[in-house]
Write an enzyme that holds these catalytic residues in place. Structure first.
Site, PDB file in Angstrom:
ATOM      1  N   ARG A   1       0.739  -0.966   0.073  1.00  0.00           N
ATOM      2  CA  ARG A   1       0.083   0.487   0.190  1.00  0.00           C
ATOM      3  C   ARG A   1       0.842   1.330  -0.188  1.00  0.00           C
ATOM      4  NH1 ARG A   1      -5.220  -2.046   4.002  1.00  0.00           N
ATOM      5  NH2 ARG A   1      -6.357  -3.020   2.161  1.00  0.00           N
TER       6      ARG A   1
ATOM      7  N   LYS B  73     -14.609 -16.281   6.458  1.00  0.00           N
ATOM      8  CA  LYS B  73     -15.751 -15.558   6.827  1.00  0.00           C
ATOM      9  C   LYS B  73     -17.168 -15.414   5.310  1.00  0.00           C
ATOM     10  CE  LYS B  73     -14.792 -13.498  11.502  1.00  0.00           C
ATOM     11  NZ  LYS B  73     -15.189 -12.861  12.349  1.00  0.00           N
TER      12      LYS B  73
ATOM     13  N   GLY C 243      -6.258  -6.870  -0.159  1.00  0.00           N
ATOM     14  CA  GLY C 243      -6.191  -7.244   1.455  1.00  0.00           C
ATOM     15  C   GLY C 243      -5.637  -8.449   1.025  1.00  0.00           C
TER      16      GLY C 243
ATOM     17  N   GLY D  17     -12.264  -4.426   1.688  1.00  0.00           N
ATOM     18  CA  GLY D  17     -13.405  -3.606   1.553  1.00  0.00           C
ATOM     19  C   GLY D  17     -14.175  -3.321   0.530  1.00  0.00           C
TER      20      GLY D  17
END
Length: 408
Positions: free
Chosen positions: A39, A207, A360, A384
């Site tokens: 990043r 998840k 991510g 996200g």
């Protein structure tokens, strides 16, 4: 949507002018060591252009979740050092966010100087749900660059957040999309507005709840949707299979069952998995069918049959979006599935497919496994934000730029 860009700002002139840049410098740390500087590297081009054009650059960024108070563990000190090395110029680090040190340092800036504010999330107003609190911090940030300053939004990883340094400052200053944000938005528009078919999506990670909305949105719009990683076990459980000690979200089983009933022809699940007797790098392992996981064993990667199944699903795809690893790639014993998937996507890219790695953990996996970043069409910095865009949501940090370039 009319969004002014960094090129528009540079054309207007920035020499001697204060420019506040919201960058995404939220990198993983091991103590004070940066383990993945991706990043930071992605933020450099915009900052370099501004500094070389003579702007007095003030950078706002966050690191981790310090809960609205200073915490040495989340200081941007290591980031400032890495950023300076990559920019090839000194980067000052303020001792606070908008306090006396930040104000004094900003007042002393000359053309081409770069000042990094301390972690903006040390100030509780940054993430406040109270509009007036966020506006208060935004006004303090504006004071650091002056009323004739400008704002450049270049932290794509945070544009899905309505936060003071992302959203509110853009209502107070002429606002522009940095090169990174402009490029990310263009890629995502290509994925949502005019994807070339066949269109394949690969979703991994732990998840189901994190990916449920994007599965709902994309399943009727794509040709293939591969599901791997920890969340695959919730789907396997929904099919009635025993998953041993594998990670599952019991409260998502009914949702997974509904998705399988509606989109079973599109969704692709693992056929076999690599299981371990404990969650550890040196665990005992075996490869078993996805419907035959022994009691007490947990699935930590996909097996070779799954890879062949997924590889066939990706074959001849013209557009590929990947978000989330297929296994615990941080442990070498369980990195094979993620590596094999990435290599398959690289092969399709070489054949002409447009491939996007959705930020991510997926981007981290590409770098950790030492795969060629340039072998993919695009590697996003915002997992996200990418997912919310693909869900069809409005991203506040992008929407607010629609008024950019206008005096406020």
């Amino acid at each position: 949507m009319a969004i002014s860009t960094l090129d528009d700002l540079l054309a207007a002139g920035v020499s001697g002018r204060g420019v506040l840049v919201r960058s995404d410098l939220n990198v993983p740390l091991d103590g004070s060591k940066i383990t993945d500087p991706g990043r930071i590297a992605a933020s450099v081009p915009t900052l370099k252009k501004l500094a070389e054009a003579g702007a007095k650059v003030v950078v706002a960024a966050h690191l981790g979740r310090p809960d609205g108070a200073p915490d040495p563990k989340y200081s941007l000190g290591p980031v400032a050092a890495e950023l300076a090395e990559r920019l090839g110029r000194h980067v000052q680090l303020a001792g606070d966010v908008v306090g006396q040190d930040a104000l004094a340092r900003s007042e002393g800036l000359t053309s081409g100087d770069v000042l990094l504010l301390e972690n903006v999330r040390f100030d509780p107003r940054e993430t406040s749900k109270d509009d007036s609190a966020r506006q208060s911090l935004a006004r303090d940030l504006v004071e650091l660059v002056g009323e004739d300053g400008a704002f450049v939004s270049d932290g794509f990883g945070v544009v899905h957040r309505k936060q003071a340094s992302v959203y509110d400052v853009a209502t107070l200053l002429p606002a522009y999309a940095g090169d990174l944000v402009a490029a990310e938005a263009a890629v995502l528009r290509r994925l949502t507005e005019s994807p070339e078919r066949p269109y394949a999506v690969v979703l991994g990670g732990s998840k189901v709840s994190d990916k449920l909305a994007v599965i709902e949105h994309l399943a009727p719009r794509v040709d293939t949707l591969v599901i791997g990683g920890g969340m695959a076990f919730t789907f396997l459980l929904a099919q009635g299979h025993s998953v041993g000690g594998s990670l599952v979200q019991e409260d998502q089983v009914e949702n997974a069952k509904s998705l399988l009933q509606r989109y079973g022809s599109v969704l692709k699940l693992p056929l076999d998995v690599v299981v371990a007797d404990t969650f550890a790098a040196d665990a005992q392992t075996q490869t078993v069918a996805a419907d035959a996981i022994p009691d007490g064993w947990m699935g930590l990667d996909v097996g070779p049959a799954s890879h062949r199944h997924f590889r066939q699903a990706l074959s001849d795809a013209k557009t590929i979006f990947w978000n989330g690893p297929l296994g615990v790639f941080e442990f070498p014993a369980f990195a094979w599935g993620t590596r094999a998937l990435a290599e398959a996507i690289v092969e399709e890219t070489a054949k002409g497919a447009f491939s996007v790695v959705g930020g991510g953990d997926s981007a981290a996996a590409v770098r950790t496994l030492k795969l060629g970043e340039d072998d993919f069409s695009h590697i996003s910095t915002g997992g996200g934000a990418s997912l919310e865009f693909l869900e069809g949501k409005t991203l506040p940090g992008i929407a607010v730029l629609d008024r950019s370039g206008q005096e406020r």
